[in-house]
Write an enzyme that holds these catalytic residues in place. Structure first.
Site, short mmCIF file in Angstrom:
data_model
loop_
_atom_site.label_atom_id
_atom_site.label_comp_id
_atom_site.label_asym_id
_atom_site.label_seq_id
_atom_site.Cartn_x
_atom_site.Cartn_y
_atom_site.Cartn_z
CE LYS A 142 -7.06 -2.24 8.90
NZ LYS A 142 -7.90 -1.17 9.40
CD GLU A 189 -9.36 10.10 -4.15
OE1 GLU A 189 -10.44 9.58 -4.41
OE2 GLU A 189 -8.41 9.47 -3.66
CD GLU A 244 -12.91 -2.18 -6.22
OE1 GLU A 244 -13.64 -1.20 -6.43
OE2 GLU A 244 -13.32 -3.34 -6.07
CB CYS A 295 -13.80 6.33 -4.53
SG CYS A 295 -14.94 4.99 -4.36
#
Ligand SMILES: Cc1cc2nc3c(=O)[nH]c(=O)nc-3n(C[C@H](O)[C@H](O)[C@H](O)COP(=O)(O)OP(=O)(O)OC[C@H]3O[C@@H](n4cnc5c(N)ncnc54)[C@H](O)[C@@H]3O)c2cc1C
Length: 1014
Positions: free
Chosen positions: A680, A891, A761, A795
Site C-alpha cells: 500500500k 518531529e 521504521e 526522516c
C-alpha cells in the site's frame, strides 16, 4: 632530420644542466618543513595525519588545543616522529605559550612557501622581485567554494580591488621578452567560478551562467579598460562544463567578442579534454578573435577518483599517470597547430612536458615569444630560472590570501610535492636519472593497466563490489555493486530528464487500477494525486480500495504464498534483478513522476530510483546468501542444517517521501524471501506506487505474489493490520501510526497462525553536533543540505544543530547567509534545492510549528520569498532553542532548523541524546579523540561524521534507528531479510551401525519438494 624524441631529450638535458647549476632541494625551506616532507614521502599514514593536522591547525585558537590535537594525531604513529611529539607535548604542557605559537609559526611558514602574500599590498613586493628576474605573474585569490551569495559578493569585490591595485602598481612594467608583448598583458588575474556563485548546480547551466555572468562582466569590462588579462581557472569536473559554457557565452557577447585577453584552462588528465579543446578552437575560429588556453594536467586527481569510487561511476580522469602526460603532449601539439587563434600557456613543472612543448614549437616554427610557461609560486624555482635563462616566457601563478582559506590549496600542493607519481618528487627528492625522466610517456602506458572505462582493472564488478558494498560475509564473486547516480553534469542526462518531464507531463491525469491476484481491478472511487508545487495540477488518479478489495488481496496473497514459498530462491532473486533492470530502463521517466507527484528535486528523485534499483539487486544477492541451508556444526554422524522459511503474507505500508525506494525495498524484501506481499503506497504517492507495480508486473511476478492496494490507511490499512491472515507488517511512516500498528499487532486474533511480526521504521529528531575545531566550509554546506534538502522531509533530515558556545558566532555568521542563498522553487526546474512540502495538511502543520517556535525561541532566519502557488514553506532557522522546547523535541518534517547552544561536548551529547528518537545523528570535528567519543556515545541508528546525515546508500549504510525511531531493523543491511523469515533447523542422524560419513558439506541444496526439474 632529428627525431622529436631526441630533440626533447636534448632540450630536457639542457634544462636539467641549468637546474643542476643551482642545486636546490625539493623543499627550499630547510629544517622543520624539510624533515616533515621527507617523513611524509616514506610513510603514508604519517602523511595523512600530517596533512590533516596542517588543515586543522589554523582553526585552533588556544595553545592547549594545538597541543591536544598534536598528541591525538601523532602519538600512536610509528614513524620516528612520535617520540619527538611525545617530548614536544610534555614540554609544551609546561610552556604552552612558547610551543604552540612556534608550531603555528612553522606551519604558517610552510604555507607562506606557497602563498605569495596575504593581501594585494603584500603581494606586490613579491611580484616586483619576480619582475626583476624576468618572471611575470598571474594572481589568484585563495578561498574557492563559497557557501552563500554574501560570500560570493565579497569575492567579486576582492577580485575587482585586486585588479585595480595590480594595474596601478605595474603601470610602467615592461614585457620581459619585449616581443609579441601585445599577446601577454602584464596584469593577469586568475579567477575561480566557485568563488562567484554559491548555488551552482551542474544540471542548471542557464542559472549558473546568468548568475556568474552578472559577476564576471564588470570584471572583464574593467580588465579590458585597464589592459589586463583574465583567466578562468578550471576546478573539479562537476564545474567543467559550466566553466566552458560560461567562457564561450560571455566572450561571444558583442561587448567582448573582439577582446583577445581572456583565457581558460584545459586539464589533460580528463578523458574528454581533447574533445573540449577541439570544441573551443572551433568556437574561437567562429568568433574570430584570439583567446588563451592554459594547458595543465589537473589538480584534482585524487578528488575525482575518490568521488567516482564512492558513486561507482567511471572516473573522468585517466588512471595511469603516463596517459595524462601523453595527452598533455597531444594537446600541446593541437594548441600550437592552432596558434593563429589560441595563445598557449603550459602549466607544468615536468621537464619532459616542457621540453616537449619547446620541441614542437620549434618543429612548427612558432617563435618562443608567442607562448609561455606557467609555474606555481613556491615550486620548482630552478626550473623557472632555467627557462628564463633559455629566454622563454615564464609566468608565476601567485595565490594570495590568509592562511585559513588557503589550507585546501596548501594541502593540494603538499600532496603534489609528495605524490609517488609526481615529477617533482622523482627529480628533486629521489634523483631519478634525467634519461628516465625524459622518456616518451606513450611508451610507459601499460596496455593492461587501469585505463579504459570498462576495463577489467578499472571497474570490474568484483573490484568495485569489494570496495563498494559487499558484506563481509559474501563469498567471492557474489559481491554487490550499487547503481551509479545519474550525473547531471552531462548534457545528455540533462536532456533526458527534460524530455522525461515533458513526456510525463503529457500523461498527467491518467487513472491507475488496483492489482490483485494478477488482475487489474477498478472501483467506483478514484483518488486524485496532486502536484504539491501546483496543487491545481492532477498528476494522476489511483483506484481506491475498500475493505472488500483488501479481503480479496489477502485471499489472493494467501493462495499465491502456498506456491511461491516453494519456488527456488534463485528464481525469486532473478525476479528482483529483472525488476531492477526495468527500473533502470525507466529511470528518467520514474524520476520525472516523482518530481511531479512529491516535489522532489531532480537529483533527489534520481537517488530514490537508484535506491530502489539497489534494493532489488542487494536483496536478490542476500537471498542467495541466506537461501542455502547452512551446517551448524561439524560433528561425526549427525548433521544439522539451519535455514529459513518465509513467514506468509506481508503487508507493506510505505510513506511518500521516498515513494519508490522505501515501497520497493520493503516489498522486494518480502517477495524475494518467498512471502506474498500486499503493498500500500502512501495516499500522497499513489502514482509512484502504481508505477512500481507496473515494473514488477513486467518483470513477471506471479499472480498474487505482489498485490497493489491504494486507498485510505484508516480503512484498508487498519483492516489489514488486524487481519488474522497477515503475518508480517512492514511499516515506514509516522510515530503515531507506527505505535498503533505495534500495539494492534500484539493482539492474537481467532484463527491466526503466526505471531505477527512488525518491522516499524518511524521518525527522528536528528541532531548534528559541531565541534570547536570544525571545518566551517564543510559544516555549513552539509548542515544546510541535511536540514533543507528536499524541504527537510527526510526522516534522516537534520533538525537540531548543536553548537559549542565557543564556535557559535562563527557558525551562525555563515549559516544564515547560506540558508538565505538557497534556491527555492518548482523542482521541475533543474538545480532547485527547496521545493514544496507534500500537501496542505503538512504545510499547515509546519507553519503551526513555526508559530510555536516564534513563541518558544528566537526566529533567526526565515526566507522571504517563496513561490505564491503550491505548498512552499520558507526555510526557517530558530536560535535560543532549549532542549525542552517543543521545536526541539517533536518531529516537524519540514524545512525548520533549531539551533541549540551548549557549553561543551558533554552537554552536547546530553542534548543530542535527550530525545525520544534515535535515527540519524552527526558530528563535525577534526579531533580524533572527540570523533571516537561520538562514535561510541551518540544515540542514533546511523551516525555520520563530517558529512551530511542524509543519503544512506544500500549495502553501505544499512538504515534504521531505535528508541521511538524504530524497531532496530536495518533496511539495505545484510540482516534485513531475516525479519521476513522464520528460522528452522533440520537434524539428521547420518550414521548407520556406527559408520558415519567423514564430513558434511558446509552448505547443501535448498530443501524443496517436489524437487524442481533440472
Ligand atoms: C601555473 C599553473 C596553473 C594551474 N592551474 C590549474 C587549474 O586551473 N586547474 C587545475 O586543475 N590544475 C591547474 N594546474 C595543475 C596542477 O595544479 C598541477 O600543478 C599539475 O597537474 C602538476 O602537473 P605537472 O606536469 O607539473 O607534474 P607531473 O608530476 O608531471 O604530473 C602530475 C599530475 O599528473 C596527474 N596524475 C597523477 N597521478 C595520475 C594517475 N595515476 N593517472 C593519471 N594522471 C595522474 C595529475 O594531474 C597530477 O597533478 C596548474 C598548474 C600550474 C603550474
Amino acid at each position: 632530420m632529428r627525431s622529436l624524441q631526441s630533440d626533447v631529450e636534448q632540450r630536457g638535458t639542457r634544462i636539467f644542466e641549468l637546474v643542476d647549476k643551482h642545486p636546490e632541494r625539493l623543499f627550499s625551506k630547510a629544517g622543520f618543513y624539510q624533515r616533515l616532507m621527507a617523513l611524509s614521502m616514506h610513510d603514508e599514514r604519517f602523511k595523512t595525519q600530517l596533512f590533516r593536522f596542517v588543515a586543522v591547525l589554523p582553526s585552533l585558537r588556544r595553545s592547549r588545543e594545538i597541543i591536544q590535537h598534536l598528541q591525538e594525531y601523532f602519538s600512536d604513529s610509528n614513524d620516528g616522529f612520535s617520540p619527538l611529539v611525545g617530548m614536544g607535548v610534555r614540554v609544551a604542557r609546561l610552556v604552552p605559550w612558547i610551543s604552540a605559537p612556534v608550531l603555528r609559526w612553522n606551519v604558517s611558514e610552510m604555507a607562506r612557501q606557497f602563498i605569495a602574500g596575504r593581501n594585494p599590498d603584500d603581494v606586490i613586493a613579491t611580484l616586483r622581485k619576480r619582475q626583476a628576474q624576468k618572471i611575470g605573474f598571474t594572481v589568484d585569490v585563495l578561498g574557492e567554494a563559497v557557501v552563500s551569495e554574501a560570500e560570493a559578493d565579497e569575492y567579486s569585490a576582492r577580485y575587482a580591488d585586486l585588479l585595480e591595485k595590480l594595474a596601478r602598481e605595474t603601470r610602467d612594467w615592461a614585457d620581459p621578452l619585449g616581443k609579441n608583448a601585445e599577446l601577454f598583458p602584464v596584469v593577469n588575474l586568475s579567477v575561480k567560478i566557485s568563488a562567484l556563485y554559491s548555488q551552482m548546480s551542474p544540471a542548471a547551466l542557464a542559472d549558473a551562467i546568468a548568475h556568474l555572468g552578472t559577476k564576471l562582466r564588470p570584471l572583464l569590462r574593467r580588465a579590458r579598460q585597464l589592459g589586463a588579462f583574465i583567466n578562468i581557472d578550471m576546478e573539479s569536473y562537476a564545474l567543467k562544463n559550466t566553466t566552458l559554457e560560461l567562457f564561450k557565452t560571455i566572450l561571444t557577447e558583442a561587448e567582448f567578442k573582439d577582446w583577445p585577453h581572456a583565457g581558460i584552462v584545459i586539464q589533460a588528465y580528463l578523458r574528454d579534454s581533447e574533445g573540449d579543446l577541439r570544441d573551443l578552437i572551433e568556437w574561437g575560429c567562429a568568433r574570430g578573435t584570439r583567446f588563451a588556453v592554459r594547458l595543465v594536467k589537473g589538480a584534482y586527481w585524487d578528488y575525482e577518483t575518490t568521488k567516482s569510487g564512492q558513486n561507482g561511476s567511471n572516473p573522468p580522469v585517466f588512471l595511469q599517470k603516463p596517459e595524462s602526460d601523453a595527452n598533455f603532449e597531444k594537446l600541446t601539439r593541437l594548441l600550437f597547430e592552432n596558434n593563429s587563434v589560441v595563445t598557449p600557456a603550459f602549466g607544468s613543472h615536468n621537464v619532459r612536458s616542457i621540453a616537449h612543448a619547446q620541441a614542437v614549437a620549434d618543429e612548427l616554427g612558432i617563435d618562443r615569444s608567442r607562448f609561455e610557461f606557467q609555474l606555481l609560486y613556491g615550486m620548482a624555482g630552478p626550473i623557472k630560472r632555467a627557462l628564463v635563462e633559455m629566454r622563454y616566457r615564464v609566468r608565476e601563478y601567485c595565490p594570495i590570501g590568509e592562511l585559513l582559506p588557503g589550507m585546501a590549496y596548501l594541502v593540494r600542493r603538499l600532496l603534489e610535492n609528495t605524490s609517488n607519481e609526481g615529477f617533482l618528487r622523482a627529480k628533486f627528492a629521489e634523483n631519478v636519472p634525467a634519461k628516465e625522466l625524459l622518456r616518451d610517456p606513450k611508451e610507459l602506458i601499460k596496455p593492461n593497466g587501469p585505463s579504459q572505462p570498462g576495463s577489467s582493472v578499472t571497474i570490474s564488478a568484483e573490484n568495485r563490489g569489494k570496495k563498494n558494498g559487499a558484506s563481509l560475509d559474501t563469498t567471492a564473486g557474489d559481491s554487490f555493486r550499487n547503481a551509479p547516480l545519474v550525473s547531471f553534469i552531462y548534457k545528455d542526462s540533462q536532456d533526458k530528464m527534460q524530455s522525461a518531464l515533458r513526456e510525463v507531463r503529457k500523461r498527467l491525469g491518467e487513472k491507475h487500477p488496483l492489482y490483485i491476484g494478477g488482475e487489474k481491478i477498478w472501483t467506483d472511487n478514484l483518488t486524485p494525486s496532486v502536484n504539491p508545487a501546483e496543487p491545481t495540477e492532477i498528476v494522476g488518479y489511483g483506484t481506491e480500495a475498500g475493505v472488500d478489495e483488501a479481503e480479496r488481496a489477502v485471499k489472493a496473497a494467501r493462495a499465491a504464498f502456498e506456491k511461491w514459498r516453494w519456488t527456488p530462491f534463485e528464481e525469486r532473486a532473478q525476479l528482483l534483478e529483472r525488476a531492477a533492470d526495468i527500473l533502470e530502463r525507466r529511470r528518467y521517466e520514474l524520476s520525472a513522476v516523482e518530481v511531479f507527484e512529491v516535489g522532489k528535486p531532480w537529483s533527489e528523485a534520481d537517488a530514490d530510483i537508484r535506491e530502489a534499483i539497489d534494493f532489488c539487486r542487494f536483496y536478490g544477492q542476500q537471498m542467495r546468501r541466506l537461501g542455502r541451508p547452512k551446517l551448524t556444526q561439524q560433528v561425526p554422524g549427525e548433521e544439522s542444517y539451519h535455514h529459513y522459511w518465509p513467514r506468509g503474507v506481508v503487508f507493506v505500508i510505505a510513506p511518500w517521501n521516498f515513494p519508490m525506494a522505501i515501497l520497493c525495498g520493503m516489498a522486494s524484501a518480502g517477495v524475494v524471501t518467498g512471502n506474498a506481499v500486499i503493498m500500500k503506497p502512501s495516499e500522497q504517492s499513489i502514482i509512484c506506487g502504481a508505477m512500481l507495480m507496473q515494473v514488477f508486473e513486467e518483470a513477471g511476478v506471479p499472480p498474487g505474489v505482489l498485490n497493489f492496494l491504494s486507498g485510505h490507511g484508516s480503512v484498508i490499512g487498519a483492516h489489514l493490520v488486524d487481519h488474522k491472515d497477515v503475518d508480517l507488517i512492514a511499516f515506514t511512516g509516522s510515530r503515531e501510526v507506527g505505535l498503533k500498528i505495534w500495539e494492534s499487532a500484539g493482539i492474537t486474533r481467532p484463527g491466526q497462525r503466526e505471531l505477527k511480526r512488525v518491522i516499524c521504521e518511524m521518525g527522528g529528531k536528528n541532531a548534528m553536533i559541531v565541534d570547536a575545531d570544525t571545518d566551517l566550509d564543510e559544516t555549513i554546506m552539509y548542515s544546510i543540505y541535511s536540514a533543507f534538502g528536499f524541504q527537510g522531509q527526510k526522516c534522516s533530515a537534520l533538525s537540531r544543530l548543536i553548537l559549542l558556545e565557543e564556535n557559535y558566532d562563527r557558525v551562525m555568521e555563515r549559516l544564515i547567509p547560506a540558508a538565505a542563498s538557497l534556491r527555492i522553487g518548482n523542482p521541475e526546474q533543474p538545480g532547485i534545492v527547496v521545493g514544496p512540502v507534500i500537501d496542505e495538511p503538512a504545510y499547515r502543520r509546519i507553519l503551526e510549528y513555526i508559530e510555536i517556535g516564534k513563541k518558544e525561541a528566537k526566529l533567526a532566519y526565515q526566507a522571504k520569498e517563496v513561490p505564491p502557488h503550491g505548498y512552499f514553506v520558507p526555510p526557517t532557522i530558530f536560535t535560543d532553542v532549549k532542549p525542552n522546547m517543543r521545536i526541539a523535541r517533536e518531529e516537524i518534517f519540514g524545512p525548520v532548523l533549531s539551533v541549540l547552544k551548549v557549553r561543551d561536548l558533554d552537554e552536547a551529547l546530553e542534548v543530542a541524546n535527550g530525545t525520544d528518537y534515535a535515527l540519524t545523528g552527526g558530528f563535525f570535528s577534526r579531533s580524533p579523540d572527540n570523533i571516537e567519543r561520538i562514535k561510541a556515545r551518540l544515540e542514533a541508528g546511523n551516525v555520520y561524521i563530517n558529512r551530511s546525515c542524509t543519503g544512506a546508500i544500500v549495502g553501505r549504510h544499512p538504515f534504521g534507528g531505535f528508541k521511538m525511531s524504530g524497531s532496530g531493523t536495518k533496511a539495505g543491511g545484510e540482516d534485513y531479510l531475516l525479519h521476513f523469515l522464520v528460522p528452522r533447523v533440520v537434524t539428521e542422524n547420518t550414521s548407520r551401525h556406527g559408520f558415519a560419513p567423514e564430513k558434511s558439506p558446509e552448505y547443501r541444496d535448498e530443501f524443496l519438494w517436489p524437487k524442481p526439474q533440472q
